[in-house]
Design an enzyme around this catalytic site. Structure first.
Site, PDB file in Angstrom:
ATOM      1  N   ARG A  15       0.867  -1.181   0.000  1.00 48.40           N
ATOM      2  CA  ARG A  15       0.000   0.000   0.000  1.00 48.40           C
ATOM      3  C   ARG A  15       0.897   1.221   0.000  1.00 48.40           C
ATOM      4  NH1 ARG A  15      -3.065   3.947   0.489  1.00 48.40           N
ATOM      5  NH2 ARG A  15      -5.139   3.916   1.384  1.00 48.40           N
ATOM      6  N   GLU A  23     -11.360   3.471  -5.007  1.00 48.34           N
ATOM      7  CA  GLU A  23     -11.476   2.031  -5.176  1.00 48.34           C
ATOM      8  C   GLU A  23     -11.859   1.747  -6.625  1.00 48.34           C
ATOM      9  OE1 GLU A  23     -10.505   0.057  -2.784  1.00 48.34           O
ATOM     10  OE2 GLU A  23     -10.266   1.744  -1.417  1.00 48.34           O
ATOM     11  N   ARG A  57      -1.934  -5.283   4.205  1.00 50.99           N
ATOM     12  CA  ARG A  57      -0.912  -4.934   3.218  1.00 50.99           C
ATOM     13  C   ARG A  57       0.229  -4.213   3.912  1.00 50.99           C
ATOM     14  NH1 ARG A  57      -4.950  -1.718  -0.610  1.00 50.99           N
ATOM     15  NH2 ARG A  57      -5.689  -1.228   1.449  1.00 50.99           N
TER      16      ARG A  57
END
Length: 129
Positions: A15, A23, A57
């Site tokens: 990330r 998104e 992440r």
């Protein structure tokens, strides 16, 4: 590439630190992803890991071979917003005028007015039959 603010390096989901992109299912989400693909294609990306995880992440500052910060590049293109909570405002000055209105869903999430899909499902009341 996973989306506009997540990449995969050697099977590790990373990330990008300090920013938030739409998104995939949101307006501008696919465009953000394809901008990330265009920036990274054929490049060796350097990831400087930050402490902590976000949605399972690794979080990292990521750089192109010329030293360009991937987070900064996406913000400059108007496809991601500075996320002050995580960046301390480091990328805010790079945001094009009016971008928070364009990326209104991302901005709403930062202000606590919109939650990520997983959080929305967890917060939804369950039906009793």
């Amino acid at each position: 590439m996973i989306d506009g603010d997540t990449i995969v390096i050697q099977k590790t989901h990373i990330r990008l630190a300090g920013i938030d992109a739409p998104e995939l299912q949101d307006p501008w989400g696919k465009k953000a992803k394809f901008a990330m693909v265009a920036l990274c294609k054929g490049q060796v990306i350097k990831a400087v890991i930050q402490e902590g995880m976000t949605y399972d992440r690794v979080v990292a500052k990521c750089y192109l071979p010329d030293g360009s910060d991937l987070s900064a590049e996406l913000v400059k293109q108007g496809l991601a917003l500075d996320w002050k909570k995580f960046s301390g405002g480091a990328y805010r000055h790079l945001e094009p005028a009016g971008i928070r209105k364009k990326l209104w869903r991302v901005d709403a999430k930062h202000r606590g007015k919109l939650f990520p899909p997983a959080a929305q499902r967890a917060a939804a009341p369950s039906s009793v039959q």
